[in-house]
Design a protein around this motif. Structure first.
Motif, PDB file in Angstrom:
ATOM      1  N   ILE A  64       0.794  -1.204  -0.071  1.00 14.65           N
ATOM      2  CA  ILE A  64      -0.120  -0.020   0.193  1.00 14.65           C
ATOM      3  C   ILE A  64       0.958   1.255  -0.014  1.00 14.65           C
ATOM      4  CG2 ILE A  64      -1.635   1.328   1.335  1.00 14.65           C
ATOM      5  CD1 ILE A  64      -2.799  -1.230   2.442  1.00 14.65           C
ATOM      6  N   GLN A 107       0.798   4.966   1.145  1.00 13.69           N
ATOM      7  CA  GLN A 107       0.113   6.289   1.735  1.00 13.69           C
ATOM      8  C   GLN A 107       0.439   7.442   1.337  1.00 13.69           C
ATOM      9  OE1 GLN A 107      -0.739   5.249   6.218  1.00 13.69           O
ATOM     10  NE2 GLN A 107       0.145   7.117   6.617  1.00 13.69           N
ATOM     11  N   ARG A 131      -2.071  -0.627  -3.918  1.00 16.23           N
ATOM     12  CA  ARG A 131      -3.431   0.246  -3.610  1.00 16.23           C
ATOM     13  C   ARG A 131      -2.864   1.470  -2.809  1.00 16.23           C
ATOM     14  NH1 ARG A 131      -7.858  -3.695  -0.414  1.00 16.23           N
ATOM     15  NH2 ARG A 131      -8.887  -1.646  -0.807  1.00 16.23           N
ATOM     16  N   ILE A 161      -3.805   4.558   0.020  1.00 12.44           N
ATOM     17  CA  ILE A 161      -4.494   5.550   1.126  1.00 12.44           C
ATOM     18  C   ILE A 161      -4.150   6.782   0.929  1.00 12.44           C
ATOM     19  CG2 ILE A 161      -4.614   5.659   3.601  1.00 12.44           C
ATOM     20  CD1 ILE A 161      -3.888   2.546   4.045  1.00 12.44           C
ATOM     21  N   CYS A 213     -10.249   5.672  -5.549  1.00 14.10           N
ATOM     22  CA  CYS A 213      -9.690   5.662  -4.063  1.00 14.10           C
ATOM     23  C   CYS A 213     -10.710   5.592  -2.939  1.00 14.10           C
ATOM     24  CB  CYS A 213      -8.281   6.717  -3.684  1.00 14.10           C
ATOM     25  SG  CYS A 213      -7.703   6.496  -2.147  1.00 14.10           S
ATOM     26  N   ARG A 214     -10.885   4.561  -2.344  1.00 11.97           N
ATOM     27  CA  ARG A 214     -11.670   4.341  -1.341  1.00 11.97           C
ATOM     28  C   ARG A 214     -10.999   4.098   0.308  1.00 11.97           C
ATOM     29  NH1 ARG A 214     -14.028   5.981  -4.861  1.00 11.97           N
ATOM     30  NH2 ARG A 214     -16.258   5.574  -5.776  1.00 11.97           N
ATOM     31  N   SER A 215      -9.823   4.535   0.383  1.00 14.72           N
ATOM     32  CA  SER A 215      -9.373   4.123   1.575  1.00 14.72           C
ATOM     33  C   SER A 215      -8.683   5.504   1.938  1.00 14.72           C
ATOM     34  CB  SER A 215      -8.161   3.109   1.452  1.00 14.72           C
ATOM     35  OG  SER A 215      -8.544   1.936   1.035  1.00 14.72           O
ATOM     36  N   GLY A 249     -16.336   4.781   1.732  1.00 17.39           N
ATOM     37  CA  GLY A 249     -14.847   4.671   1.878  1.00 17.39           C
ATOM     38  C   GLY A 249     -14.692   3.816   3.138  1.00 17.39           C
ATOM     39  N   TRP A 250     -13.166   3.455   3.338  1.00 17.01           N
ATOM     40  CA  TRP A 250     -12.813   3.034   4.683  1.00 17.01           C
ATOM     41  C   TRP A 250     -11.740   3.859   4.957  1.00 17.01           C
ATOM     42  CZ3 TRP A 250     -15.170  -1.608   5.494  1.00 17.01           C
ATOM     43  CH2 TRP A 250     -15.738  -2.467   4.561  1.00 17.01           C
ATOM     44  N   TRP A 265     -12.776   2.621  11.013  1.00 19.04           N
ATOM     45  CA  TRP A 265     -12.405   1.268  10.436  1.00 19.04           C
ATOM     46  C   TRP A 265     -10.978   0.870  10.895  1.00 19.04           C
ATOM     47  CZ3 TRP A 265      -8.474  -0.350   7.022  1.00 19.04           C
ATOM     48  CH2 TRP A 265      -8.548  -1.773   6.553  1.00 19.04           C
TER      49      TRP A 265
END
Length: 221
Positions: free
Chosen positions: A79, A81, A99, A101, A124-126, A160-161, A183
């Motif tokens: 991931i 960030q 992915r 964040i 993007c959903r994080s 989102g998360w 979350w």
């Protein structure tokens, strides 16, 4: 169950201690301005030692999309960030194969609609919500104001998360989990004896506090 991320890992012993304590993810900071800076070779060596199912997250502030992709591939990061406003929608869309964040630091004039627009533009959903500071991108030990934090999380659950960061430590994380219901939670300075040097007891106490908050939230419903 609330996810737990321990950020600012610079030593293999801290990574293993956090993993054994129950952390779901570990953060490796590549910002050249951070006291928790880790270079690519050191991060790769630590990540190679991680047990299965522990996620490695790269924290980026100054790097280009191309640099981020290369570092993720070389180090084994799963991931990316993104901790800076330079990562707008167009720039974020150039980060492939990993992915993302996206970090938001709600300062004056911030609105949840900005997160929704970013999600719509990038897919993007994080997200991670950290305390705003005009002098640092994170790791300041400052907290988001309680009502602001709750509004942010309540306003993004439908698309989102989100993780909560900013001043979290063993003494206050349980209350934050119960109040905000994130979350996941993220800490760096809250479990350290010095910048970049984790305290094994603080890590264990932090994880235990989160799990106790999870249990109490389940029992009360």
């Amino acid at each position: 169950m609330t996810k737990i991320k321990i950020c600012g890992i610079t030593r293999v012993e801290d990574a293993l201690e956090a993993s054994l304590a129950g952390a779901d993810a570990l953060g490796f900071n590549f910002s050249r301005k951070s006291p928790r800076l880790v270079d690519a070779d050191a991060a790769r060596a630590i990540i190679d030692r991680l047990p299965p199912l522990v996620t490695a997250v790269g924290v980026f502030v100054e790097q280009s999309p191309e640099e981020i992709v290369d570092l993720c591939r070389y180090c084994g990061l799963q991931i990316a960030q993104l901790h800076s406003d330079v990562y707008d929608a167009e720039t974020t869309r150039r980060i492939g194969g990993v992915r993302v964040i996206r970090v938001f630091r709600p300062g004056p004039g911030f609105a949840v609609s900005q997160v929704r627009e970013f999600a719509g533009s990038t897919g993007c959903r994080s997200f991670l919500f950290d305390a705003y500071s005009p002098v640092a991108a994170g790791g300041t030990g400052e907290s988001i104001e309680a009502r602001t934090a709750k509004a942010l999380f309540d306003g993004t659950r439908d698309f989102g998360w989100a993780l909560l960061a900013g001043g979290l430590k063993p003494e206050n994380v349980a209350d934050a989990v119960r109040r905000v219901r994130p979350w996941g939670v993220d800490t760096a300075s809250g479990v350290e004896s010095a910048p970049g040097v984790k305290d094994a007891l603080k890590i264990r106490r932090f994880v235990e506090a989160v799990r106790e908050a999870d249990r109490s939230s389940t029992n009360c419903c």
